[in-house]
Design a protein around this motif. Structure first.
Motif, PDB file in Angstrom:
ATOM      1  N   THR A 116      -8.426  -0.705  -2.885  1.00 45.80           N
ATOM      2  CA  THR A 116      -7.377  -0.122  -2.039  1.00 45.80           C
ATOM      3  C   THR A 116      -7.921   0.265  -0.663  1.00 45.80           C
ATOM      4  O   THR A 116      -7.315  -0.032   0.370  1.00 45.80           O
ATOM      5  CB  THR A 116      -6.764   1.112  -2.720  1.00 45.80           C
ATOM      6  OG1 THR A 116      -6.222   0.730  -3.996  1.00 45.80           O
ATOM      7  CG2 THR A 116      -5.664   1.711  -1.861  1.00 45.80           C
ATOM      8  N   LEU A 144       0.826  -1.203   0.000  1.00 45.57           N
ATOM      9  CA  LEU A 144       0.000   0.000   0.000  1.00 45.57           C
ATOM     10  C   LEU A 144       0.861   1.253   0.000  1.00 45.57           C
ATOM     11  O   LEU A 144       0.520   2.260  -0.635  1.00 45.57           O
ATOM     12  CB  LEU A 144      -0.924  -0.005   1.218  1.00 45.57           C
ATOM     13  CG  LEU A 144      -2.033  -1.054   1.227  1.00 45.57           C
ATOM     14  CD1 LEU A 144      -2.734  -1.062   2.586  1.00 45.57           C
ATOM     15  CD2 LEU A 144      -3.055  -0.774   0.128  1.00 45.57           C
ATOM     16  N   LEU A 185      -2.521  -3.557  -7.130  1.00 46.43           N
ATOM     17  CA  LEU A 185      -2.844  -4.584  -6.149  1.00 46.43           C
ATOM     18  C   LEU A 185      -2.766  -5.946  -6.831  1.00 46.43           C
ATOM     19  O   LEU A 185      -3.574  -6.253  -7.710  1.00 46.43           O
ATOM     20  CB  LEU A 185      -4.251  -4.357  -5.586  1.00 46.43           C
ATOM     21  CG  LEU A 185      -4.426  -3.162  -4.639  1.00 46.43           C
ATOM     22  CD1 LEU A 185      -5.891  -3.004  -4.289  1.00 46.43           C
ATOM     23  CD2 LEU A 185      -3.616  -3.355  -3.378  1.00 46.43           C
TER      24      LEU A 185
END
Length: 768
Positions: free
Chosen positions: A728, A705, A711
């Motif tokens: 996210t 992150l 991702l």
């Protein structure tokens, strides 16, 4: 050192507590040597040296003499109370920040302390032991010259109990005297006999009883007080306004408290007050300002009166607990009534028709009416004072709104054929009248919905209003499930079966296991759960409690549980789209936020996992099994690894660390579920008790992150079709849920954070 009336003797270093002379109110010259909360709006008293023995406000003194003895003397010099230390020189007296008044030797040894002689209140860290008890006051909110009749104490079998010690009778009423210690969720085998309220708001007893404040946490001033109504409650102080809030109570159904409505009085459940006291026909309230004095008969009976002079007033679902003159099994109603008629001492009888149980009463104490009691009470009265018109004034004793009179019954009504015929005519007439009324209602509904074309959403609303939470018989549920033929699932709390009720409604019926609660406590808990209603929670329609059988009846949710869609390896299995996953995550958060923040009583799920998240036909999330932590005693004293409740992998670390449990355990579990919704795999399977592997995984997610890149953990079955911003924020929230407890967000904050990224315009607004 001497203190006259109105003076403060000592103040604790933090000024929270004061001690000195305390007056119960204006217009009185009676004073008590007491300790009280300095900053509470009513200067709440927590300890009194001389309850029942007030001193004169003019000239009475408290002194600490050279022998180290605290002395309370009246104006005439009489010693009313003393600490009986007599240690000698070099002693001191102090009021501690805990509210404990202590006399110490120069060595620091405590020679005497107020914590060893509690009155009606326990403060945090003050133990209730085998040789101490809490005794209620006869007045609710001030020191009173008379002690009350209710006591909280440890009995000879090591169980913490509530006792009514009245002027005429003595009886235990909590935990339920109808069940043994194990059935009441207690243990008799810990002989330490100690109960303590800690600084976080947890009241724990050595017999396994546990009460957790609804606002549990540090920094709040609390107390446990046994009130004059016979219940003991936990109170939390609002520092801003000095007012107290009830944050826990021992007896959940007040009508179970003995002596509450006095002799001959009847306790009924009533909303919104909770309960009310009434008198049966032929009786009048003894003291119009004090229900504990009960009701007095407006008639006299003597043994010389012929039995034909008496009749009985039926109190549906009523009983007078205890004071049984005789008890008989497997006899008819007529035989039971005849026994009471022929006994000069009999004032009433209770009859349970299904079992043929008959209990005659020679005293009418602990009267109560509650809808699930499987019997009726019949009060004996002279016929001349029990006319129909007088009975109608006590219509509050009936449980059915269709019956506006207390039923009068007599032996002749059952023994004489002519009277039977009269009753038959009466019921036939009532049936015809009811049929006509039903016809009008059905006609009205027809025109309402067909002629005026009311929208379907409104029609469903009317149906919901007319439905109600109810109690089922075990026979009904056996038939509904075809003798428990179709199993839907099995979990730690029991097995779920598919059922069809008599009105063709499809339901899910759970057979509970490991329920050790008595009838009273189980009924109270499921009634509370039955009142909880939210779009993201599985609705409970009712319950069954017969003998050893404990079952819950839920709405049926069509698409099974979330785990079937996330983790199944079967071919052609439905793959949840990203929009469905986000909707499920948001719906689950809303359901948990409702339980944590909006319910009348604080509810912690304790077992949040995909198996307990059911999906509707439109893939809306509905949380199942909420509220079962209390039914299966998940709030017991021992929260070690062998007593943990929930599912490994979803359980917060505090379970294994034996820390107090609060709503943050659900937040942790939700974080694990959120990661599984994103990844489509069992993240929880990587979690061990030491959490080494899992915490390493969490650290990797945090680093990912921080980099702000793509991702790579989103479910590959989606083939890249997902909303990156939503994914996210879901991962960020999940990681924050897995932090140490104090850093985890609340569920209402999680709802707010998710709704910022909700791209569907048809969602209603939710505010927390």
């Amino acid at each position: 050192m001497q203190v006259d009336r109105g003076k403060i003797f000592l103040v604790s270093p933090d000024t929270i507590f004061s001690c000195g002379f305390y007056s119960p109110g204006e217009g009185t010259n009676a004073y008590y040597f007491s300790i009280w909360f300095t900053h509470s709006s009513d200067s709440t008293v927590v300890w009194t040296a001389n309850p029942g023995s007030p001193v004169n406000g003019h000239g009475s003194k408290i002194s600490f003499n050279r022998e180290g003895n605290l002395l309370l003397t009246d104006v005439n010099g009489t010693t009313v109370w003393e600490s009986k230390t007599n240690w000698g020189k070099d002693t001191s007296v102090a009021l501690l920040n805990s509210g404990n008044l202590v006399v110490r030797a120069s060595t620091g040894q405590v020679l005497w302390q107020s914590f060893d002689s509690p009155t009606d209140t326990l403060l945090p860290s003050q133990p209730l032991r085998r040789d101490t008890k809490l005794i209620s006051r006869s007045s609710f909110d001030k020191v009173d010259s008379q002690s009350g009749c209710h006591q909280l104490y440890f009995d000879n079998d090591n169980v913490l109990r509530l006792l009514y010690n009245g002027p005429d009778i003595t009886s235990i009423y909590w935990p339920s005297p109808d069940y043994n210690a194990i059935q009441n969720g207690r243990t008799r085998f810990n002989s330490s006999k100690i109960a303590v309220l800690d600084d976080e708001g947890i009241f724990s007893s050595s017999d396994g009883f546990r009460m957790i404040a609804s606002d549990s946490g540090f920094g709040i001033k609390r107390r446990i007080t046994i009130n004059n109504d016979g219940n003991f409650r936990m109170y939390s102080l609002n520092a801003a306004n000095g007012n107290w809030t009830v944050t826990g109570e021992g007896v959940l159904q007040m009508c179970y408290v003995h002596g509450l409505c006095g002799e001959n009085g009847i306790c009924e459940y009533s909303h919104p007050q909770g309960f009310k006291c009434t008198c049966p026909s032929g009786y009048e309230m003894t003291d119009t300002e004090n229900w504990s004095k009960g009701c007095s008969p407006a008639f006299s009976m003597n043994c010389g009166q012929p039995r034909e002079d008496f009749t009985f007033i039926k109190i549906p679902h009523g009983d007078f607990y205890g004071s049984d003159l005789t008890s008989n099994k497997s006899i008819s109603f007529e035989e039971c009534m005849s026994i009471c008629l022929h006994s000069c001492l009999c004032l009433s009888f209770t009859y349970k028709a299904g079992e043929g149980l008959c209990y005659t009463k020679d005293r009418l104490y602990n009267g109560q009416v509650y809808p699930y009691f499987p019997g009726d009470s019949y009060v004996k009265l002279p016929k001349e004072i029990a006319p129909i018109s007088s009975a109608s004034k006590h219509s509050s004793l009936t449980c059915s709104p269709k019956n506006n009179k207390v039923m009068l019954v007599s032996e002749d009504a059952y023994m004489k054929k002519t009277d039977k015929i009269k009753w038959i005519y009466f019921y036939v007439f009532a049936a015809i009248l009811g049929a006509v009324e039903l016809l009008f209602i059905m006609t009205g509904w027809y025109f309402l919905f067909k002629m005026h074309s009311i929208p379907k959403s409104m029609e469903e609303g009317y149906k919901m209003i007319t439905s109600q939470f109810r109690r089922f018989t075990y026979h009904e549920l056996v038939e509904a499930t075809g003798k428990f033929k179709e199993e839907l699932g099995k979990g730690g709390s029991g097995t779920v079966y598919r059922g069809i009720l008599g009105d063709k409604k499809i339901v899910a019926i759970k057979k509970l296991k490991d329920v050790r609660q008595g009838e009273e406590e189980f009924w109270a808990e499921v009634t509370l759960i039955g009142r909880i209603n939210h779009i993201n929670l599985v609705r409970m329609w009712g319950f069954c409690s017969e003998g050893k059988h404990r079952l819950l009846v839920y709405e049926y949710v069509e698409n099974e549980s979330l785990d079937k869609y996330l983790f199944s390896n079967r071919r052609n299995e439905t793959v949840l789209s990203w929009s469905q996953r986000f909707k499920i995550a948001l719906g689950t958060a809303r359901g948990l936020a409702y339980l944590h923040h909006e319910c009348l009583e604080w509810v912690v799920h304790c077992d949040v996992k995909p198996e307990n998240i059911l999906l509707t036909r439109d893939f809306e999330a509905k949380i199942a099994d909420f509220g079962l932590s209390k039914l299966s005693k998940r709030d017991s004293v021992s929260f070690n690894v062998t007593h943990m409740r929930g599912t490994m992998g979803y359980m917060a670390p505090e379970w294994a660390l034996n820390l107090p449990i609060n709503a943050k355990v659900d937040v942790y579990s939700y974080g694990v579920v959120l990661l599984e919704i994103v990844t489509g795999s069992r993240v929880s399977s990587e979690i061990t008790i030491e959490e080494i592997d899992f915490m390493q995984f969490v650290q990797e997610v945090k680093q990912m992150l921080a980099r702000g890149g793509e991702l790579d953990m989103v479910d590959a079955r989606l083939k890249g079709h997902f909303n990156h911003e939503q994914a996210t924020v879901m991962v960020k929230i999940a990681v924050s849920c897995l932090e140490e407890r104090s850093k985890r967000p609340t569920m209402d904050q999680i709802v707010k954070d998710l709704m910022v990224y909700d791209d569907e315009d048809n969602h209603p607004a939710y505010f927390f």
